[in-house]
Design a protein around this motif. Structure first.
Motif, PDB file in Angstrom:
ATOM      1  N   ILE A 154       0.853  -1.196   0.000  1.00 24.14           N
ATOM      2  CA  ILE A 154       0.000   0.000   0.000  1.00 24.14           C
ATOM      3  C   ILE A 154       0.884   1.240   0.000  1.00 24.14           C
ATOM      4  O   ILE A 154       1.790   1.367   0.839  1.00 24.14           O
ATOM      5  N   GLU A 155       0.618   2.142  -0.953  1.00 27.52           N
ATOM      6  CA  GLU A 155       1.466   3.333  -1.074  1.00 27.52           C
ATOM      7  C   GLU A 155       0.590   4.590  -1.185  1.00 27.52           C
ATOM      8  O   GLU A 155      -0.632   4.506  -1.273  1.00 27.52           O
ATOM      9  N   GLY A 156       1.234   5.752  -1.217  1.00 22.41           N
ATOM     10  CA  GLY A 156       0.542   7.015  -1.462  1.00 22.41           C
ATOM     11  C   GLY A 156      -0.500   7.348  -0.400  1.00 22.41           C
ATOM     12  O   GLY A 156      -0.302   7.093   0.787  1.00 22.41           O
ATOM     13  N   GLU A 157      -1.638   7.902  -0.878  1.00 22.10           N
ATOM     14  CA  GLU A 157      -2.683   8.372   0.048  1.00 22.10           C
ATOM     15  C   GLU A 157      -3.239   7.251   0.922  1.00 22.10           C
ATOM     16  O   GLU A 157      -3.540   7.449   2.105  1.00 22.10           O
ATOM     17  N   ALA A 158      -3.392   6.091   0.323  1.00 18.81           N
ATOM     18  CA  ALA A 158      -3.947   4.953   1.090  1.00 18.81           C
ATOM     19  C   ALA A 158      -3.029   4.611   2.256  1.00 18.81           C
ATOM     20  O   ALA A 158      -3.492   4.311   3.362  1.00 18.81           O
ATOM     21  N   CYS A 159      -1.732   4.700   2.010  1.00 12.39           N
ATOM     22  CA  CYS A 159      -0.750   4.402   3.061  1.00 12.39           C
ATOM     23  C   CYS A 159      -0.839   5.466   4.165  1.00 12.39           C
ATOM     24  O   CYS A 159      -0.819   5.150   5.357  1.00 12.39           O
ATOM     25  N   GLU A 160      -0.967   6.727   3.746  1.00 13.08           N
ATOM     26  CA  GLU A 160      -1.067   7.823   4.718  1.00 13.08           C
ATOM     27  C   GLU A 160      -2.331   7.664   5.581  1.00 13.08           C
ATOM     28  O   GLU A 160      -2.309   7.878   6.788  1.00 13.08           O
ATOM     29  N   ARG A 161      -3.418   7.266   4.917  1.00 15.87           N
ATOM     30  CA  ARG A 161      -4.678   7.095   5.649  1.00 15.87           C
ATOM     31  C   ARG A 161      -4.542   5.995   6.710  1.00 15.87           C
ATOM     32  O   ARG A 161      -4.983   6.140   7.837  1.00 15.87           O
ATOM     33  N   LEU A 162      -3.874   4.901   6.340  1.00 17.53           N
ATOM     34  CA  LEU A 162      -3.775   3.771   7.278  1.00 17.53           C
ATOM     35  C   LEU A 162      -2.773   4.017   8.400  1.00 17.53           C
ATOM     36  O   LEU A 162      -2.976   3.566   9.520  1.00 17.53           O
ATOM     37  N   THR A 163      -1.681   4.720   8.081  1.00 23.25           N
ATOM     38  CA  THR A 163      -0.627   4.884   9.093  1.00 23.25           C
ATOM     39  C   THR A 163      -0.737   6.221   9.830  1.00 23.25           C
ATOM     40  O   THR A 163      -0.131   6.389  10.890  1.00 23.25           O
ATOM     41  N   GLY A 164      -1.474   7.184   9.255  1.00 17.63           N
ATOM     42  CA  GLY A 164      -1.630   8.487   9.896  1.00 17.63           C
ATOM     43  C   GLY A 164      -0.422   9.381   9.755  1.00 17.63           C
ATOM     44  O   GLY A 164      -0.281  10.358  10.490  1.00 17.63           O
ATOM     45  N   THR A 165       0.473   9.062   8.833  1.00 19.43           N
ATOM     46  CA  THR A 165       1.670   9.888   8.642  1.00 19.43           C
ATOM     47  C   THR A 165       2.153   9.817   7.193  1.00 19.43           C
ATOM     48  O   THR A 165       1.944   8.802   6.522  1.00 19.43           O
ATOM     49  N   ARG A 166       2.846  10.924   6.764  1.00 19.65           N
ATOM     50  CA  ARG A 166       3.445  10.908   5.424  1.00 19.65           C
ATOM     51  C   ARG A 166       4.862  10.363   5.460  1.00 19.65           C
ATOM     52  O   ARG A 166       5.496  10.187   4.430  1.00 19.65           O
ATOM     53  N   ARG A 167       5.366  10.154   6.669  1.00 18.47           N
ATOM     54  CA  ARG A 167       6.755   9.675   6.804  1.00 18.47           C
ATOM     55  C   ARG A 167       6.903   8.221   6.370  1.00 18.47           C
ATOM     56  O   ARG A 167       7.986   7.759   6.075  1.00 18.47           O
ATOM     57  N   ILE A 168       5.812   7.495   6.389  1.00 15.62           N
ATOM     58  CA  ILE A 168       5.854   6.090   5.945  1.00 15.62           C
ATOM     59  C   ILE A 168       5.490   6.048   4.469  1.00 15.62           C
ATOM     60  O   ILE A 168       4.396   6.452   4.078  1.00 15.62           O
ATOM     61  N   ARG A 169       6.439   5.573   3.649  1.00 19.50           N
ATOM     62  CA  ARG A 169       6.205   5.625   2.199  1.00 19.50           C
ATOM     63  C   ARG A 169       5.421   4.438   1.665  1.00 19.50           C
ATOM     64  O   ARG A 169       4.751   4.534   0.643  1.00 19.50           O
ATOM     65  N   ALA A 170       5.573   3.310   2.313  1.00 17.01           N
ATOM     66  CA  ALA A 170       4.865   2.112   1.840  1.00 17.01           C
ATOM     67  C   ALA A 170       4.615   1.173   3.016  1.00 17.01           C
ATOM     68  O   ALA A 170       5.361   1.185   4.008  1.00 17.01           O
ATOM     69  N   ALA A 171       3.539   0.397   2.898  1.00 14.08           N
ATOM     70  CA  ALA A 171       3.218  -0.569   3.959  1.00 14.08           C
ATOM     71  C   ALA A 171       2.809  -1.884   3.303  1.00 14.08           C
ATOM     72  O   ALA A 171       2.022  -1.896   2.363  1.00 14.08           O
TER      73      ALA A 171
END
Ligand code: FAD
Length: 210
Positions: A154-171
């Motif tokens: 999961i990358e981009g906006e979806a990743c930000e939504r799930l992790t709550g941060t822009r510092r994580i680039r991919a999950a």
């Protein structure tokens, strides 16, 4: 200052009712250590009709079993191809299969014995915060998908939504995995082993506080 474990605060799974061993005891199998490993061994042995006794130096739980993060992981941190490289094709793929199926076994055990350990089966996220980490996640995703595992990068906006941060680039989302309260799970394993006929003898007060 007081040392207390968060996992046992407000726990719903009660501490198993046990007695300290006083005197000699004869049994077919003696399991030394009442953590997840020992208690699961006792549970499965007694369920198959073998007489078993667990001796625990402290309380239940005492060791890592009651104090870990509570992730129910599907596999090792080591990527599956590397496991095959280390163990060979047959044993490596067998290890990958067994480890990949571990969460399903844990959750089935929880359900079968009514263990109150707050299980969640919504998957886990392995996070990449830099280019090297993200490459590693993509490599792992490719290897797991090739083996039919339900994982997704999961990358981009979806990743930000799930992790709550822009510092994580991919999950890397692994839907086989989940979480539980490890102290409650360990207590529940002890109770289930006892119900199947295993004797469980801790030594409260001698180990670390539960
Ligand atoms: C910080 C941390 C986080 C972790 N997070 C996770 C996670 O999220 N998910 C995961 O799956 N794993 C995690 N782990 C690993 C996991 O906690 C261990 O793999 C697991 O607890 C091992 O269980 P065990 O029963 O083998 O050992 P333990 O839980 O340590 O149990 C061993 C027991 O044996 C007893 N004992 C020792 N010697 C004797 C003796 N001579 N006589 C009688 N009793 C004895 C001890 O008192 C202890 O209760 C984590 C580990 C750590 C340290």
């Amino acid at each position: 200052m007081q040392e207390q474990c968060l996992w046992t605060q407000g726990a719903q799974e009660p501490a198993p009712v046990t007695e300290t061993l006083d005197g000699a005891l004869r049994t077919r199998v003696c399991v030394v250590g009442g953590g997840i490993t020992g208690l699961s061994t006792a549970l499965h042995l007694s369920a198959s009709g073998t007489e078993v006794c667990v001796l625990e130096a402290g309380d239940i739980p005492t060791g890592g079993s009651g104090r870990n993060v509570g992730l129910v992981n599907a596999g090792l941190w080591v990527p599956p191809d590397d496991i095959v490289k280390a163990l060979g094709e047959a044993d490596g793929e067998r290890a990958n299969r067994v480890l990949g199926g571990a969460p399903a076994k844990v959750f089935a055990l929880i359900e079968r014995h009514g263990i109150q350990c707050h299980p969640t089966r919504t998957g886990t996220l392995h996070l990449g915060h830099n280019a090297k980490g993200c490459e590693e996640l993509a490599r792992r995703r490719d290897q797991l998908v090739a083996r039919g595992a339900p994982v997704e990068l999961i990358e981009g906006e979806a990743c930000e939504r799930l992790t709550g941060t822009r510092r994580i680039r991919a999950a890397l989302c692994d839907r086989r995995a989940g979480t539980l309260n490890p102290a409650e799970y360990t207590r529940g394993l002890a109770r289930a082993a006892q119900t199947q006929g295993a004797a469980v003898h801790p030594q409260p007060g001698d180990g670390h506080p539960a």
